[in-house]
Every structure is written in structure tokens, then in C-alpha cells.
Design an enzyme around this catalytic site. Sequence first.
Site, PDB file in Angstrom:
ATOM      1  N   ASP A 368       0.421  -1.321  -0.232  1.00  0.00           N
ATOM      2  CA  ASP A 368      -0.243   0.104  -0.197  1.00  0.00           C
ATOM      3  C   ASP A 368       0.758   1.566   0.335  1.00  0.00           C
ATOM      4  O   ASP A 368       1.754   1.381  -0.535  1.00  0.00           O
ATOM      5  CB  ASP A 368      -1.152  -0.655   1.222  1.00  0.00           C
ATOM      6  CG  ASP A 368      -2.460   0.332   1.177  1.00  0.00           C
ATOM      7  OD1 ASP A 368      -2.111   1.695   1.240  1.00  0.00           O
ATOM      8  OD2 ASP A 368      -3.441  -0.719   0.742  1.00  0.00           O
ATOM      9  N   LYS A 478      -4.251  -0.690  -6.839  1.00  0.00           N
ATOM     10  CA  LYS A 478      -4.860   0.116  -6.308  1.00  0.00           C
ATOM     11  C   LYS A 478      -4.606   1.273  -6.653  1.00  0.00           C
ATOM     12  O   LYS A 478      -3.841   1.619  -6.270  1.00  0.00           O
ATOM     13  CB  LYS A 478      -5.016  -1.136  -4.344  1.00  0.00           C
ATOM     14  CG  LYS A 478      -5.554  -0.110  -3.574  1.00  0.00           C
ATOM     15  CD  LYS A 478      -5.439  -0.706  -2.417  1.00  0.00           C
ATOM     16  CE  LYS A 478      -6.207   0.554  -0.624  1.00  0.00           C
ATOM     17  NZ  LYS A 478      -5.953   0.355   0.256  1.00  0.00           N
ATOM     18  N   ASP A 480      -6.152   4.752  -5.618  1.00  0.00           N
ATOM     19  CA  ASP A 480      -6.823   5.076  -5.098  1.00  0.00           C
ATOM     20  C   ASP A 480      -7.000   6.655  -5.151  1.00  0.00           C
ATOM     21  O   ASP A 480      -6.667   7.751  -6.210  1.00  0.00           O
ATOM     22  CB  ASP A 480      -5.804   5.837  -3.502  1.00  0.00           C
ATOM     23  CG  ASP A 480      -6.306   5.621  -2.272  1.00  0.00           C
ATOM     24  OD1 ASP A 480      -7.484   6.018  -2.016  1.00  0.00           O
ATOM     25  OD2 ASP A 480      -5.739   5.367  -1.223  1.00  0.00           O
ATOM     26  N   ASP A 550     -12.923   1.991   3.980  1.00  0.00           N
ATOM     27  CA  ASP A 550     -12.138   2.291   4.765  1.00  0.00           C
ATOM     28  C   ASP A 550     -12.338   1.338   6.497  1.00  0.00           C
ATOM     29  O   ASP A 550     -11.358   1.589   7.263  1.00  0.00           O
ATOM     30  CB  ASP A 550     -11.310   3.645   5.335  1.00  0.00           C
ATOM     31  CG  ASP A 550     -10.284   3.823   4.112  1.00  0.00           C
ATOM     32  OD1 ASP A 550      -9.562   3.006   3.647  1.00  0.00           O
ATOM     33  OD2 ASP A 550      -9.484   5.354   3.921  1.00  0.00           O
TER      34      ASP A 550
HETATM   35  C1  DGJ Z   1      -7.097   5.099   1.822  1.00  0.00           C
HETATM   36  C2  DGJ Z   1      -7.764   3.918   1.450  1.00  0.00           C
HETATM   37  O1  DGJ Z   1      -8.636   3.303   1.202  1.00  0.00           O
HETATM   38  C3  DGJ Z   1      -6.280   3.105   2.563  1.00  0.00           C
HETATM   39  O2  DGJ Z   1      -6.927   1.733   2.319  1.00  0.00           O
HETATM   40  C4  DGJ Z   1      -5.482   3.289   1.832  1.00  0.00           C
HETATM   41  O3  DGJ Z   1      -4.855   2.150   0.929  1.00  0.00           O
HETATM   42  C5  DGJ Z   1      -5.401   4.611   2.277  1.00  0.00           C
HETATM   43  N1  DGJ Z   1      -5.748   5.430   1.188  1.00  0.00           N
HETATM   44  C6  DGJ Z   1      -3.312   4.974   1.848  1.00  0.00           C
HETATM   45  O4  DGJ Z   1      -2.718   5.951   1.847  1.00  0.00           O
END
Ligand code: DGJ
Length: 740
Positions: A368, A478, A480, A550
Site C-alpha cells: 500500500d 490499487k 486511490d 476504510d
Molecule cells: C485510503 C485507502 O482507502 C486505504 O486503504 C489506504 O490505501 C490509504 N488511503 C493509504 O493512504
Amino acid sequence: MVKALSAAILFLAVTLGAQAQASSANFDPAAKVFRLDGGGVSYVFGVNTRGELQQLYWGARLGATDAFPQAAPLPEWASFDSSYSNTPQEFAGWGAGLFVEPALKISFADGNRDLVLHYQSFSEAPNGFDVELKDILRPIVVTLHYAIDPQSGILARSATIVNQGAEPVTIEQAAAAAWALPPSHYTLNYITGRWAGEWTLNQETVRPGERIIESRRGSTGHQANPWFAIQAGEPDEDRGEVWFGALAWSGSWRISVEQDQLDAVRVTGGFNPFDFGYVLHPGQSLETPVFYGGYATNGLGGASRLLHRYELEHILPRTVATAGQILPKPRPVIYNSWEATEFKVNEAGQMALAEKAAALGIDRFVMDDGWFGQRKDDHAGLGDWYVNPEKFPHGLKPLIDKVHSLGMDFGLWVEPEMVNPDSDLYRKHPDWVLHFPERAESQQRNQLVLNLARPDVRAYVFGFLDKLLNENNIAFLKWDYNRNWTEPGWMQLAPAEQKKVYVEFTHNLYGILAELRRRHPKVEIESCSGGGGRVDLGILRYTDEVWPSDNTDPFDRLTQQDGFSYAYTPQIMMAWVTDSPHWLNHRTTSLTYRMLSSMQGSLGIGANIAKWNDEEAATAKRLIAAYHQVQPTNVQGDLYRLISPRGGSEFSVTQTVRADKSQSVVFAFIHSTQEGRLFPTLRLKGLDPAAQYALTPIEGKARAGTPAAASGAWWMNHGLEMDEGFRGDFQAAAFRLDRK
Ligand code: DGJ
């Protein structure tokens, strides 16, 4: 001249289970009526005697030879409500006395703002029509696109608006489609939320006036999701008519549900008109998002099953062919260390976690946030996509090689559309962010939004991602997106043109995703936006899964997963098992409960597994193996919400049934047993009544004396009874049934 029915476009019969369902699109030139049939649905509209396109019917499938007369506009209701306004138009321009939501509102260069769209012509399109409308005087041409899915009857509608004139015009409001329902008593279902609290299902009576569901934030948003379902009468999971829809757009959007003065209901959705203004120069066109609409006769459960199947078969990227049907690949079970390490990632720590993950039977290891630039926390680094040399002195290769050697593939977190002011990128290109001149740039999470609408920003973002994927053996991104827009200026353009940012930003996002997928066809992508802030049918055309929230508290997740499932298939619903007590609610739950909660969706582990003892590791390993065995049924089967966790329910239960009815999976949860109440008998659904099904516990026990195998009729009518000891706080059980 086109001849009735002989000119009909008849499409292929498609098989749905054992039933043959044909879809067809017919135009009756005498009555000027268009008819679309698919699955159990007919959708009919026609050119009325004034020349407008009027909706005539949307509901259960009609007889093949049933015919409609030419549409007649509804009469005026006193001098205050014009016929133009009362008539349910397919795509009404704002003009001529329209007092309900317009589908299209335009300002012309000479100050005229009156737009009245009349039918011009049509052409055949795959599974439907393209129908052309034109303003009664001015050369504004709108093509409405219709395509009906032969199996589900879900209709895809959108519009292309073209300026064929010699002067620019400004589009102030543009919907993808308007849907109409006749006067009745209805319940509106819609989804709202906030960060760590997404996916609340709201149910309210449709009342006179307008209910707006929207995002003004530049992206889809946590606060509302572009989906609706309107049920005739009271909400019911299994019975009753439901009209539902979902908008495929990841920028600012709006759906309005309006009950007019004559009690008719219209749903209009598309670009959010707030702060909208798209200048269309001579010869230019604007394509709206697609608004999908469906109809079911078997309640909210029936509606969501249709939508899930449509998403699996028509929206999501498809990579694997199974049993003659092209479906997306079930998601690998992932490990992600975000909650365990946050930004403190490094080569040794990630390698150690990878070893633990592999021993559990994890398929994919995802690193991550924190691996790039000068990223020690959320104050710096976004925009600088080089590997941090202190944390990874040899680049990513040693970690990726290690992950591969352990039998997993490797995924990486990115947040491509953002920049920290404390970054080389911002120092070099401060003008690349959304901003207004001389105004402060509002930071959220210490970051600013790059203006992806700019060609140079688009090229930069695509370039670094393409390079990252070329140089590293990465299976998964992933993706974001951790804030909403403020000060949405696009300073490169003339002031009148700047609001195009609402459209071009999202188009460029889609363009980058599409190009990345084309160049790196094996790479899969998750849409994450601080949890579920960017989940919609637009982004899902380019991404394989989403991060719903989250909030990973397993009890909260049950309600969130329930809400999510009304609009989206469990296939895309990533669900991690994390540590207990949970950081958000400080709630303590057993590992088994956490595992079963996550197993309702696409399972992942996000706990600090370095600290797990042997017993915890063994439990996770056993349940991951059990999950792998039932995963296609669990995430791609037909979902029945037997008992909803909403409203403080003591119990909750979901059941999924594989499309061929060969397998079913049941998850049962107790919040808190009260007064010694026994778990309700579960009368299962969707099984083949004549087939024999063997019952196997995945976790927990059925009541003593429960047959090891019984007919589908037994499980559906007599039902499955839980062991009397199934009581307590935060308890969970799961079963599979396999056809013998
Ligand atoms: C928000 C995401 O939803 C989390 O899972 C994680 O990846 C954080 N950002 C990392 O900054």
C-alpha cells in the site's frame, strides 16, 4: 418508408437458464411507436402528435403482437401546468413551458434559452435504436441511444448533443436519460454515507417535489451513490414491482426523483448541472454518460440479482471464459499491510509479511501507500513516483521476486491524480493543480488535485504508470483518490470554457485506464477513494474491483455489505479481515467472525499477521481454503438477503446460489442474542426443488438431526435450523450446499 414489423430488427434469442428469452427492437411507422423487449421487460415510446418523443410504457413484458396507438400528449392542467410539462417526454428541452426537470438546457449566443426538441429520424443500433431529435428552429441535434439487454431487460440509455449551427452554444444541463413512472404510491431506495460509513440504504415514500441524489465533488463521492430503486408500494425483498437505475459516471453527477403536480414520477440523471457549463462550438458534440435502467417483478432482491448479473456480464472487464459464459475472474485473495504498517513500508518488513501471507494461502500480496518519493506520512511525496531509495535500496524487484517465489502475484498502491505541495512535481508544476488565480488552494489530507483534464497532466500520469508497469512485474494496481475538488479552475482555458473540467477530467481518467489496460492486459485495477468514494458503473468498465470502505470493522461491514449489494455485485466488494479490537469502534470480535464477515465478499487479509499466533494462522488458512472452494458461487451467484442486518437486527443472513443451481452458500451472523432467542429457521431460496443437496458446515453446526442431504424443496420449505448453542455476541456460521 419503413414497413411495420417487416422492418423490425429482430435480435438473437439468448438463453437464460433453461428459458429462451428473445430481445427485439421494433418500430411501427404508422403509429410512430418504438418498442424494445428484453428479458421480462418491455420499454415503449413514441412520437406524439406534437412531434415530441413521449414515454408510453416501462414494465413487465407485453404480448408480442400488442400494439400502441400514436402517443397523445397529456392535456394542460389549467393555465399553470402546460401540456408540454405534463407529458412524460423521453428527453425534454427546457423551453415551451417546461416546469419539471429538463433533460437538456442550452444558452444560445444571442441570449435565446428556449429549446424544444422534436423527433427527426431513427436508425438501427445493436439491440436498440438511435433516435434523432432536433430543436424546432435551431440546429441543435440530439441523438438518443437505446440498447436493451436480451437477458435482463436492462436498458442502456445515453445522448449525444451536437451543435450543427455556426455559433457556439453553452450546455447548462445535460441528462443521460429521463425515466417516467405512472402515478402511484412508491418507495424510493437510495444509498448515502460518509467516509468510513458508506452504503446506508435509505427507504422513503416518494412525495410531491424533488429528491436530489448527487455529487458536486468532482467524483462519485461517499455521500451518495448514483443508483436508485423505486418500488411500487412498500419495500419488499421478494415481491412487487421495482424500477431501478444506475448512472455510469465518476464525475459530479445528479439523479433527481420528482413527483410532479399530477403525481407522475420522473427520474432524470446525468451530469450534475451545478456549476456546469459546456461550450459546444460549431460542429462539436457532447456525449452524456450512460444511465442504465431495469425493471423487476420480484422485489428489491430480484432487482439486485438482475443488476449483479448485468454488471458481471456487461460492465466489468472480462478476462476468463467459464462454461461458455464470459465472466470476470473471481478476485484473488489478497494480503494488504495498510492497517498493519501504514506508511512504514520497507523491503525487509514487506518480505516478512509476504512469507506469513503465503503460508495462509494468500494469492496476491499488495503493498500500500508509502513506497515512493519522500513519503513518510501523508504530508509529502504524492506526485513523485520513484521508488523511495531508503525504504527500497534495490528498487521493487527484490520484493516482487520474493512475492513471486512464494507463489503469489504482486500489487501496488498508487494515487495518480493527486499531488502534495511538498513534492518535486508540485515545485516544478504548481499550475498543474485545480485552482483559481490569486485564491488559496484548499488542501485536504495535505494534498491537491492534479487537473487531469490538461493534456500535459494526462500525459504525465499515463507516462509514469506505463513506465511503472513496464519496469516491474506488477499484476494489480490499487488506484486511490483521497479528496474531493475545491477551486475547480482550469486556468489554461478562457473563463467561459473552464467548466469543461467536469467532463474532460473524467474522460481523461477513463482514457488512461483504458489505455493502460490495452497496453498491460494482465494488470488488474481496484477503484479506491478513501474507501468507497468512487464506485459507479462508469469506473467499473475499467476496474476489476472496489474498496467499499476504510471501515473494516466486521460488524459495521455487515450493514455496509448489505447496502452495497443493492447496487453492486459481491464480486467487486473487497473485504479485509483486520485486527481486533478494531481501530474505529474499539470492538473486539473473534477471528472466525471477522473471517466470515469478509467472506461475504471478495476476501482479503489486512491484519498484522506478523503478530498472529499459530492458532489464528491455522483458522485463517482453513477458512481461506474453504473460501476458495465456494468463491464463484459466493461472489457471482444469485444473492438472497434472507435477513438484513439493517435497523439493529439481532440476526443477519445472506445466501448465494450458483447460476446453474449446483451449489449454495449461507452466511449467518448474530449481533447479540437477547432473551435466549434461538436463531430463526432459514428457509433457503433459489434452489432446484427436485434436486438433492448435501449440507456441509464451513463454520458452526446445524441443529442435531438435520439431514446430511435433502431436496431443494426441503431446504426451501422446511428450512435449515441452527444448532441451539448458536447464541451470544458477534457469532457467525457458514454452510455450503452441494447438489448431489
Ligand atoms: C485510503 C485507502 O482507502 C486505504 O486503504 C489506504 O490505501 C490509504 N488511503 C493509504 O493512504
